[in-house]
Design an enzyme around this catalytic site. Structure first.
Site, PDB file in Angstrom:
ATOM      1  N   GLU A 123      32.528  32.082  49.562  1.00 19.79           N
ATOM      2  CA  GLU A 123      33.487  30.958  49.612  1.00 19.79           C
ATOM      3  C   GLU A 123      34.765  31.042  50.484  1.00 19.79           C
ATOM      4  OE1 GLU A 123      34.715  28.689  46.045  1.00 19.79           O
ATOM      5  OE2 GLU A 123      36.493  29.614  46.425  1.00 19.79           O
ATOM      6  N   ASP A 180      38.636  37.054  43.877  1.00 19.47           N
ATOM      7  CA  ASP A 180      39.391  35.939  44.376  1.00 19.47           C
ATOM      8  C   ASP A 180      40.407  36.211  45.195  1.00 19.47           C
ATOM      9  OD1 ASP A 180      40.087  33.420  43.530  1.00 19.47           O
ATOM     10  OD2 ASP A 180      41.097  33.823  41.749  1.00 19.47           O
TER      11      ASP A 180
END
Length: 416
Positions: free
Chosen positions: A176, A79
């Site tokens: 992403e 993340d």
């Protein structure tokens, strides 16, 4: 590339004890007829705060998957990684949130910007795309301005992606690109220019996380104009569909809604758009599981309640320190924070009701909830004392975790 599922949902697990309880929420949603893939995420900053390693996220998730016999898709998200922080995540992650917010606003060379503008005359003019609330009016100057703002960031994303793909193999990577942790939201026309740049950079991006208008404060509901969010979200979905067709981006490319906020007022808007358009979605609620642990310990009473009160008292003494890194995503009125002596007099259910995010409960206190959200490293300071209490009270804590994800997030978002 590793193909992402239509619906994915990011969950944080600060202390790696709630993966099974989190997974139960996805099992319950599957019983409702909706498959959503869980994505366990934890940032480098969070690992630093609690003293954990990226491998621990994979290990906890894998153990839950095997223990509960989950036979559907799941992922582990590195993340908000950057080139300097990604390497420890590569062996144990398959989903990579590439964060380039720090490069937004830093200009690429004038030659690169001019070449991009010249390469994309199709971006200029009145663009009427299916699903837009109104046509996009884009001038050549607009394209140049957006390129000056974002082209360097996109190039950085390409560099990070290639580093990951070279090390892990492109077939094992979901990419992403995150641009949400910045000051200014990206408009739908800006998103289109950014997607064109990503295609030029040949990054097979499958989710894109723009910053939306409004406040996504940690642990509490969205604050902003719901109609404006609805226009932005729907227009972004239309822009993504157009970019996939025009630039050859992956057909699985979908919008990602980030942040550790609860987005209760946005769920009906998002659900309606997904049902109408057939679009996919990635969404995160990182951090709320830690709050459910505190709620569970409070409800458990005894030593659990005592530690929950200690954690709040310590957080209250260090408000400025704990809030500073999250200043852009919290709104805490210190005058609304009850003093430690008052909280020490509360029962477990009374403390739990102040933190649990049920807005019509007369005891709910959004300021306490936000403060505790950003104070998770206090629990880390207690080490085994905290985690031993999680184990001792596993059933009551786990039930709070499952109920929160299923009843307050997954079901309202995907079922209604």
């Amino acid at each position: 590339m590793l193909v992402i599922e239509k619906f994915t949902f990011g969950v944080g697990d600060r202390f790696a004890h709630q993966a099974a309880a989190q997974l139960r929420a996805f099992e319950q949603l599957a019983e409702d007829g909706v498959d959503v893939a869980p994505v366990w995420n934890k940032s480098n900053r969070e690992h630093t705060f609690v003293g954990s390693k990226p491998q621990s996220v994979y290990d906890a998730a894998k153990n839950a998957i095997e223990t509960r016999g989950w036979n559907k898709a799941w992922h582990v998200d590195a993340d908000h990684i950057q080139l300097a922080t990604v390497d420890p995540f590569i062996p144990c992650s398959d989903f990579f949130t590439i964060d380039v917010a720090d490069s937004i606003g830093k200009a690429a060379s004038q030659e690169e910007i001019a070449a991009f503008v010249d390469r994309h005359p199709e971006l200029v003019g009145t663009l009427t795309l299916e699903g837009l609330s109104s046509p996009l009016e884009v001038s050549k100057e607009d394209v140049q301005r957006v390129a000056e703002q974002y082209l360097l960031a996109v190039k950085e994303a390409g560099e990070i992606y290639r580093h990951i793909a070279d090390a892990k193999g492109a077939d094992n990577v979901i990419a992403e690109i995150s641009m949400d942790e910045t000051d200014s939201p990206q408009t739908p026309p800006e998103l289109l220019v950014i997607l064109a740049a990503i295609a030029d950079e040949q990054v097979p991006v499958q989710t894109i996380a723009p910053k939306f208008t409004g406040r996504f404060n940690k642990g509490v509901d969205y604050v902003g104009d719901l109609k404006q969010f609805e226009r932005e979200f729907n227009d972004d979905v239309a822009v993504i569909a157009h970019a996939v067709k025009t630039y050859g981006l992956p057909e699985t490319l979908k919008l990602s809604v980030h942040s550790g906020s609860d987005k209760f007022s946005l769920y009906p808007i998002i659900r309606e758009c997904l049902q109408r358009t057939g679009a996919g979605l990635h969404i995160k609620t990182a951090g709320t599981t830690w709050l459910e642990e505190i709620i569970g310990l409070a409800e458990a009473g005894g030593d659990g309640l005592a530690l929950a009160k200690e954690i709040y008292a310590y957080a209250l003494e260090h408000v400025e320190e704990f809030c500073a890194p999250y200043a852009s995503v919290i709104d805490i009125d210190n005058s609304k924070l009850p003093d430690a002596e008052t909280v020490n007099g509360w029962s477990g259910p009374r403390l739990a009701s102040a933190i649990r995010h049920i807005q019509d409960n007369e005891h709910f206190n959004a300021h306490m909830r936000q403060l505790l959200h950003v104070s998770f490293k206090v629990a880390a300071k207690h080490g085994d004392r905290y985690t031993d209490l999680l184990k001792k009270n596993q059933e009551i804590v786990g039930n709070e975790v499952t109920k929160n994800i299923y009843e307050r997030h997954l079901r309202p978002l995907f079922v209604g």
